[in-house]
Enzyme design. Structure first.
Site, PDB file in Angstrom:
ATOM      1  N   GLU A  46       0.881  -1.171   0.000  1.00  0.00           N
ATOM      2  CA  GLU A  46       0.000   0.000   0.000  1.00  0.00           C
ATOM      3  C   GLU A  46       0.924   1.229   0.000  1.00  0.00           C
ATOM      4  O   GLU A  46       1.811   1.321   0.845  1.00  0.00           O
ATOM      5  CB  GLU A  46      -0.853  -0.030   1.265  1.00  0.00           C
ATOM      6  CG  GLU A  46      -2.015   0.905   1.201  1.00  0.00           C
ATOM      7  CD  GLU A  46      -2.843   0.881   2.494  1.00  0.00           C
ATOM      8  OE1 GLU A  46      -3.511   1.891   2.753  1.00  0.00           O
ATOM      9  OE2 GLU A  46      -2.808  -0.131   3.220  1.00  0.00           O
ATOM     10  N   ARG A 271       4.834 -12.802   9.730  1.00  0.00           N
ATOM     11  CA  ARG A 271       5.584 -11.591   9.400  1.00  0.00           C
ATOM     12  C   ARG A 271       6.875 -11.539  10.211  1.00  0.00           C
ATOM     13  O   ARG A 271       7.011 -12.183  11.241  1.00  0.00           O
ATOM     14  CB  ARG A 271       4.745 -10.329   9.566  1.00  0.00           C
ATOM     15  CG  ARG A 271       4.145 -10.083  10.916  1.00  0.00           C
ATOM     16  CD  ARG A 271       3.533  -8.664  10.994  1.00  0.00           C
ATOM     17  NE  ARG A 271       2.506  -8.371   9.994  1.00  0.00           N
ATOM     18  CZ  ARG A 271       2.442  -7.235   9.293  1.00  0.00           C
ATOM     19  NH1 ARG A 271       3.346  -6.295   9.458  1.00  0.00           N
ATOM     20  NH2 ARG A 271       1.477  -7.026   8.440  1.00  0.00           N
ATOM     21  N   LYS A 281       4.238   1.128   9.793  1.00  0.00           N
ATOM     22  CA  LYS A 281       4.445   2.326   8.967  1.00  0.00           C
ATOM     23  C   LYS A 281       3.901   3.564   9.669  1.00  0.00           C
ATOM     24  O   LYS A 281       4.456   4.645   9.539  1.00  0.00           O
ATOM     25  CB  LYS A 281       3.748   2.152   7.614  1.00  0.00           C
ATOM     26  CG  LYS A 281       4.613   1.423   6.598  1.00  0.00           C
ATOM     27  CD  LYS A 281       3.975   1.422   5.220  1.00  0.00           C
ATOM     28  CE  LYS A 281       3.040   0.268   5.058  1.00  0.00           C
ATOM     29  NZ  LYS A 281       2.580   0.055   3.679  1.00  0.00           N
TER      30      LYS A 281
HETATM   31  P1  ATP Z   1       2.512  -1.951   8.049  1.00  0.00           P
HETATM   32  O1  ATP Z   1       1.677  -2.643   9.066  1.00  0.00           O
HETATM   33  O2  ATP Z   1       3.947  -1.815   8.422  1.00  0.00           O
HETATM   34  O3  ATP Z   1       1.922  -0.672   7.572  1.00  0.00           O
HETATM   35  P2  ATP Z   1       1.362  -3.393   5.891  1.00  0.00           P
HETATM   36  O4  ATP Z   1       1.189  -4.845   5.993  1.00  0.00           O
HETATM   37  O5  ATP Z   1       0.167  -2.550   6.058  1.00  0.00           O
HETATM   38  O6  ATP Z   1       2.549  -2.949   6.832  1.00  0.00           O
HETATM   39  P3  ATP Z   1       1.568  -3.308   3.072  1.00  0.00           P
HETATM   40  O7  ATP Z   1       2.043  -2.201   2.243  1.00  0.00           O
HETATM   41  O8  ATP Z   1       0.133  -3.653   3.042  1.00  0.00           O
HETATM   42  O9  ATP Z   1       2.032  -2.976   4.544  1.00  0.00           O
HETATM   43  O10 ATP Z   1       2.461  -4.604   2.850  1.00  0.00           O
HETATM   44  C1  ATP Z   1       2.832  -5.107   1.597  1.00  0.00           C
HETATM   45  C2  ATP Z   1       3.178  -6.551   1.761  1.00  0.00           C
HETATM   46  O11 ATP Z   1       4.271  -6.677   2.678  1.00  0.00           O
HETATM   47  C3  ATP Z   1       2.031  -7.334   2.329  1.00  0.00           C
HETATM   48  O12 ATP Z   1       1.914  -8.533   1.601  1.00  0.00           O
HETATM   49  C4  ATP Z   1       2.419  -7.571   3.757  1.00  0.00           C
HETATM   50  O13 ATP Z   1       1.874  -8.732   4.243  1.00  0.00           O
HETATM   51  C5  ATP Z   1       3.945  -7.621   3.674  1.00  0.00           C
HETATM   52  N1  ATP Z   1       4.540  -7.249   4.939  1.00  0.00           N
HETATM   53  C6  ATP Z   1       4.348  -6.112   5.640  1.00  0.00           C
HETATM   54  N2  ATP Z   1       5.007  -6.139   6.811  1.00  0.00           N
HETATM   55  C7  ATP Z   1       5.676  -7.328   6.845  1.00  0.00           C
HETATM   56  C8  ATP Z   1       6.534  -7.977   7.790  1.00  0.00           C
HETATM   57  N3  ATP Z   1       6.871  -7.391   8.944  1.00  0.00           N
HETATM   58  N4  ATP Z   1       7.030  -9.191   7.475  1.00  0.00           N
HETATM   59  C9  ATP Z   1       6.706  -9.778   6.323  1.00  0.00           C
HETATM   60  N5  ATP Z   1       5.899  -9.236   5.396  1.00  0.00           N
HETATM   61  C10 ATP Z   1       5.376  -8.034   5.645  1.00  0.00           C
HETATM   62 MG    MG Z   2      -1.541  -3.211   4.676  1.00  0.00          MG
END
Ligand code: ATP
Ligand code: MG
Length: 557
Positions: A46, A271, A281
């Site tokens: 995102e 994760r 984020k």
């Molecule tokens: P955040 O909670 O840090 O904002 P998010 O999951 O909302 O992270 P996205 O941009 O939606 O961020 O993530 C893109 C991809 O990266 C998704 O498939 C998500 O599952 C993966 N991802 C995000 N954080 C991690 C992590 N700590 N370990 C492994 N994969 C991750």
């Molecule tokens: Mg997300």
């Protein structure tokens, strides 16, 4: 630490070519679930912030899975939430994925499918599988039930298909305010899985979108949009993190309800969590917005941009992601492992330089005042093939503050009054006198050298226990070093709290060859650690180095 590293090494050997995800894909190939289609994955960030080391795990997993099966991987921006998204993030994310060493098959935006998604929503309405609901968000939540109690059906659940079609169109036309109506899937309010209790799939948001502008005032929800995005792109395996496991039945329901053939399979993995690190984020953005750090690329940040500026290499991050492997169980990885990976990567690659911190001036009283000579210093400590360079040596030098003790502790073999040590690449030198100012601070050390003992001369008369490095005073280059500590520390309850002293800026003296250091170049500073010339602050005339990592693991049992 050794144990942990050994374990991860063993683990990584089997996991590089095989993990539970790959086992599932192998089965799918064996059973021809996707006919003769290529294995197709995607990385779907995102664009609401910069990528962090957790995303790197997902990037490495998705792209290397595609590589392993000679398939494809897309970079898709999941930009279905207009409020938080920004083109700055869209650009930084592309740069980060490329920097990590991966190429996407296609660059896509979920928002490109808004028309299609709308059509699919209409299709669900026509099939009696979706309805427009007038309940407020709070009321919907209230009626949703709990893990132990079934939900209650919305009074709007049995609207006619015709009425639903008209209302949904009016939602699209902007005839309602935010929150006035939503479109919900009609599934099962008594499902044990709360995600299946008539989830909202479209909401009204009168907000400009970074890609589609003012075209839309209704936006699809993630759980409806994501399976459609995957399916349209021909993704075979949609890899995501564990918190989506309970959403998988909804993912499958959406595609089944649309009669999708060979629908993608969602697979969840745990994760990455790292000690001394926060990866949300939202939290990282607050650090940037509040000016706690210099920006998203502050060398203390766990963002890819921060790690890059800190001096991490793409190879070290990929190595780390392989070593941690993938699993179904959440765990906490010691940040010492990441640090180990960068040391391993840099050790054979970078040259070393002599740099002294907290300098102490040395005067070699028996060395001629106007003389200067050049001595040979090897470019890499354990690699004769890396050659040597000539470094000036003369009567006045600096040594590192940690290489002198007026009153030595036990087993201290470096410089102290009366002791003789080797000055790296030069001579045996004996400290005779400690000269102090009126306040009692050390001004300089008066020493003598033995001309017979020059390095490389074959002198074998006697041995010394310590070798220390030094910098010639006349030609020394003053540099700035930024020493970093972890951004977060654990408090007594195991909670991450901001480390108020995560950077220490010091002046140091370096041998003259440091004048040639270009922004982004890495070195080992003899006995101190690995450093990079900061990509933003290093110029022709001013050298600023970031400490990437110290030489030895600080990990304690
Ligand atoms: P955040 O909670 O840090 O904002 P998010 O999951 O909302 O992270 P996205 O941009 O939606 O961020 O993530 C893109 C991809 O990266 C998704 O498939 C998500 O599952 C993966 N991802 C995000 N954080 C991690 C992590 N700590 N370990 C492994 N994969 C991750
Ligand atoms: Mg997300």
């Amino acid at each position: 630490m050794a144990d942990m590293l050994k374990k991860t090494e063993e683990k990584s050997n089997e996991q590089i070519d095989s993990n539970f995800i790959h086992n599932m894909i192998d089965k799918d190939i064996e059973n021809q679930v996707y006919g003769n289609r290529d294995i197709y994955t995607r990385f779907p960030p995102e664009p609401n912030g910069y990528l962090h080391i957790g995303h790197a795990k997902s990037i490495c997993l998705n792209f290397s899975t595609a590589q392993k099966y000679k398939g494809k991987c897309n970079l898709r921006f999941d930009d279905t939430n207009p409020v938080k998204e920004d083109t700055e993030y869209v650009e930084s994310i592309q740069g980060d994925v490329k920097w990590l060493g991966f190429n996407w098959k296609k660059l896509l935006f979920a928002s490109d499918y808004f028309d299609k998604m709308y059509e699919f929503a209409v299709e669900l309405i026509k099939k009696g599988k979706a309805f427009v609901c007038d309940l407020s968000a709070d009321k919907i939540k209230e009626l949703r039930g709990t893990l132990t109690q079934p939900g209650k059906e919305s009074p709007y659940r049995n609207r006619s298909i015709q009425e639903n079609l008209e209302l949904f169109e009016n939602m699209k036309k902007g005839m309602f305010a935010d929150g006035e109506k939503v479109l919900r899937a009609k599934i099962d309010m008594s499902s044990p899985n709360i995600n299946m209790r008539d989830p909202v799939i479209y909401r009204i948001a009168h907000t400009k979108h970074h890609n589609t502008g003012d075209k839309w005032c209704i936006y699809p929800m993630y759980d409806f949009a994501h399976p459609i995005e995957d399916a349209i792109e021909g993704i075979t395996h949609s890899i995501c993190t564990l918190e989506f496991e309970d959403h998988r039945p909804l993912y499958d329901w959406v595609l089944k309800s649309l009669n999708w053939e060979m629908p993608p399979r969602q697979i969840e993995f745990a994760r990455l969590n790292l000690t001394n690190t926060v990866m949300s984020k939202r939290y990282l953005k607050a650090l940037v917005d509040d000016g706690v750090v210099e920006g998203w690329d502050d060398p203390r940040m766990p963002t890819i941009a921060g790690l890059r500026r800190r001096g991490y290499t793409p190879e070290s991050i990929r190595d780390f992601c392989e070593r941690i492997g993938v699993s179904k169980a959440n765990s906490l990885v010691d940040i010492a492992l990441l640090e180990h990976c960068i040391r391993e990567d840099l050790n054979p690659k970078v040259e070393s330089r002599m740099v002294v911190e907290n300098p102490i001036k040395i005067v070699i009283t028996n060395y001629p005042e106007d003389k200067s000579e050049e001595v040979e210093i090897e470019n890499k400590a354990q690699d004769p093939d890396a050659g040597v360079r000539m470094v000036p040596f003369s009567r006045e030098l600096y040594v590192d503050g940690q290489d002198f003790m007026e009153v030595p502790v036990k087993k201290y073999f470096r410089l102290f009054p009366g002791n003789e040590v080797r000055f790296k690449g030069a001579y045996f030198i004996t400290c005779n006198d400690v000269i102090k100012d009126e306040e009692g601070n050390i001004k300089e050390l008066h020493c003598t050298y033995d001309p017979e003992t020059k390095s490389g001369s074959g002198f074998s008369g006697r041995k010394v226990k310590g070798t220390i490095h030094w910098v010639d005073a006349k030609t020394a280059v003053k540099i700035k070093i930024r020493e970093y500590d972890h951004l977060m520390n654990e408090d007594e309850n195991g909670e991450n709290v901001l480390n108020e002293n995560s950077v220490n800026i010091i002046d140091a003296y370096a041998e003259p060859s440091i004048k040639d250091a270009k922004a982004g170049e890495r070195y080992q500073f003899f006995r101190h650690g690995y450093y990079i010339a900061d990509e933003k602050l290093t110029t022709e005339s001013s050298k600023v180095f970031n400490r990437i990592v110290d030489l030895k693991s600080s990990w304690k049992k």
